[in-house]
Scaffold this motif. Structure first.
Motif, short mmCIF file in Angstrom:
data_model
loop_
_atom_site.label_atom_id
_atom_site.label_comp_id
_atom_site.label_asym_id
_atom_site.label_seq_id
_atom_site.Cartn_x
_atom_site.Cartn_y
_atom_site.Cartn_z
N THR A 135 0.83 -1.28 0.11
CA THR A 135 -0.08 0.04 0.00
C THR A 135 0.82 1.04 0.15
O THR A 135 2.13 1.23 0.51
N PRO A 136 0.18 2.40 -0.58
CA PRO A 136 1.18 3.59 -0.38
C PRO A 136 1.40 4.10 1.07
O PRO A 136 2.58 4.54 1.28
N GLU A 137 0.78 3.73 2.23
CA GLU A 137 0.97 3.98 3.38
C GLU A 137 2.04 3.26 3.85
O GLU A 137 3.10 3.71 4.37
N ARG A 138 2.48 1.74 3.55
CA ARG A 138 3.31 1.09 4.06
C ARG A 138 4.81 1.43 3.22
O ARG A 138 5.68 1.59 3.79
N GLY A 139 4.30 1.89 1.91
CA GLY A 139 5.59 2.26 1.21
C GLY A 139 6.11 3.51 1.70
O GLY A 139 7.63 3.55 1.95
N ALA A 140 5.48 4.36 2.21
CA ALA A 140 5.95 5.67 2.65
C ALA A 140 6.60 5.32 4.11
O ALA A 140 7.47 6.06 4.32
N ALA A 141 6.09 4.45 4.86
CA ALA A 141 6.51 4.15 6.12
C ALA A 141 7.95 3.30 5.96
O ALA A 141 9.00 3.66 6.65
N VAL A 142 8.30 2.83 4.94
CA VAL A 142 9.41 2.17 4.62
C VAL A 142 10.43 3.18 4.10
O VAL A 142 11.65 3.12 4.51
N ALA A 143 10.23 3.89 3.37
CA ALA A 143 10.86 5.17 2.93
C ALA A 143 11.43 6.10 4.01
O ALA A 143 12.38 6.37 4.10
N ALA A 144 10.37 6.24 5.01
CA ALA A 144 10.83 7.14 6.27
C ALA A 144 11.69 6.30 7.03
O ALA A 144 12.50 6.79 7.61
N ALA A 145 11.44 5.06 7.33
CA ALA A 145 12.64 3.89 7.97
C ALA A 145 13.69 4.11 7.37
O ALA A 145 14.77 4.15 7.95
N LEU A 146 13.97 4.24 6.23
CA LEU A 146 15.32 4.05 5.27
C LEU A 146 15.91 5.44 5.49
O LEU A 146 17.23 5.61 5.63
N GLY A 147 15.27 6.34 5.72
CA GLY A 147 15.53 7.78 5.64
C GLY A 147 16.60 8.24 4.47
O GLY A 147 16.53 7.91 3.47
N ASP A 148 18.07 8.50 4.91
CA ASP A 148 18.88 8.83 4.23
C ASP A 148 20.16 7.77 3.85
O ASP A 148 21.09 7.89 3.34
N ARG A 149 19.68 6.58 4.44
CA ARG A 149 20.74 5.51 4.36
C ARG A 149 20.68 4.88 3.09
O ARG A 149 19.63 4.93 2.08
N ASN A 150 21.66 3.75 2.97
CA ASN A 150 21.72 3.03 1.62
C ASN A 150 21.08 1.67 1.62
O ASN A 150 20.92 1.29 0.71
N ALA A 151 20.61 1.50 3.03
CA ALA A 151 20.14 -0.23 2.78
C ALA A 151 19.02 -0.09 4.15
O ALA A 151 19.15 0.80 5.19
N LEU A 152 18.44 -1.14 4.22
CA LEU A 152 17.27 -1.26 5.44
C LEU A 152 16.88 -2.75 5.24
O LEU A 152 16.66 -3.47 4.29
N LEU A 153 16.77 -3.27 6.70
CA LEU A 153 16.17 -4.51 6.63
C LEU A 153 14.73 -4.63 7.15
O LEU A 153 14.31 -3.76 8.01
N LEU A 154 13.89 -5.44 6.35
CA LEU A 154 12.66 -5.64 6.58
C LEU A 154 12.43 -6.80 7.72
O LEU A 154 12.84 -7.90 7.43
#
Length: 238
Positions: A135-154
């Motif tokens: 969903t767009p909401e979950r996508g936005a939450a992932v983007a917020a968690a990533l911030g300015d970093r190069n990677a993220l673990l889900l």
């Protein structure tokens, strides 16, 4: 090389290096001419992707060109690219080591060179859900968690990596999968002075050395050479 060809090549490299999961996982590339992006088509394994199996979508996930169905988790890509103008490519995969390590919740330590790309500080994480980011909401939450970093673990799900281009995003995914696998190996090993260290404590670089190694091992020239090698290796497998 067209954007679709770049995505196809990146998918095949990912599949050859620990990031394949049947028909799931995907790579995208920002369209150079506008707000659209090019995304691996759904229903195919990464190793099967050719330029005609890459679909162009708009920021809402609607197809605007190319060929194939759109992945349910396209909001990962559209939201990250909307939030990060510096990002030209996004990888989401279910590499086994990344999924397993993300589930532990332990800090990712640089037990090898690869880990220095993600620590210090500890890698970004998305823990809101282990379900699909569809969903767009979950996508936005992932983007917020990533911030300015190069990677993220889900959490209990996999990884997201980004870069200014396809080679950087793909290499970062390969390095993250390897870093997770190496730490899991260290954590499972018995030590003469006692039990295994579950987070690799005492068996990794200190912050100063990690940052030095990051710059020395993963500068533009090193990444370009590594990418050229992976492409040559892929050609040799054909």
């Amino acid at each position: 090389m067209t954007p679709a060809e770049e995505v196809a090549l990146g998918c095949r490299v990912l599949a050859a290096h620990g990031n394949a999961d049947l028909v799931w996982g995907h790579l995208s590339r920002r369209d150079p001419g506008g707000t659209d992006l090019w995304l691996k088509a759904a229903g195919y394994g990464m190793e099967e992707i050719t330029a005609d199996r890459v679909v162009r979508i708009d920021p809402d996930g609607r197809p605007t060109g190319g060929g194939g169905r759109v992945h349910l988790e396209h909001p990962i890509h559209t939201a990250v690219m909307d939030a990060r103008p510096d990002v030209g490519a996004v990888v989401h995969s279910h590499g086994e080591a990344a999924v397993a390590f993300a589930a532990t919740g332990l800090p990712l330590r640089p037990v090898g060179h690869e880990g220095t790309l993600f620590w210090p500080p500890d890698i970004a994480r998305f823990t809101e859900t282990g379900d699909l980011v569809d969903t767009p909401e979950r996508g936005a939450a992932v983007a917020a968690a990533l911030g300015d970093r190069n990677a993220l673990l889900l959490h209990r799900h996999g990884l997201v990596t980004v870069g200014p281009d396809v080679p950087t995003a793909v290499l970062t995914a390969i390095f993250l999968e390897k870093a997770c696998r190496m730490q899991l190996t260290v954590a499972s090993a018995a030590h003469p002075d006692g039990p295994a260290h579950p987070d690799g404590a005492g068996h990794h670089d200190d912050p100063v050395e990690a940052l030095i190694k990051r710059d020395r091992c993963y500068g533009p020239r090193q990444l370009a050479d590594a990418w050229a090698y992976l492409v040559r290796s892929l050609d040799a497998r054909a």
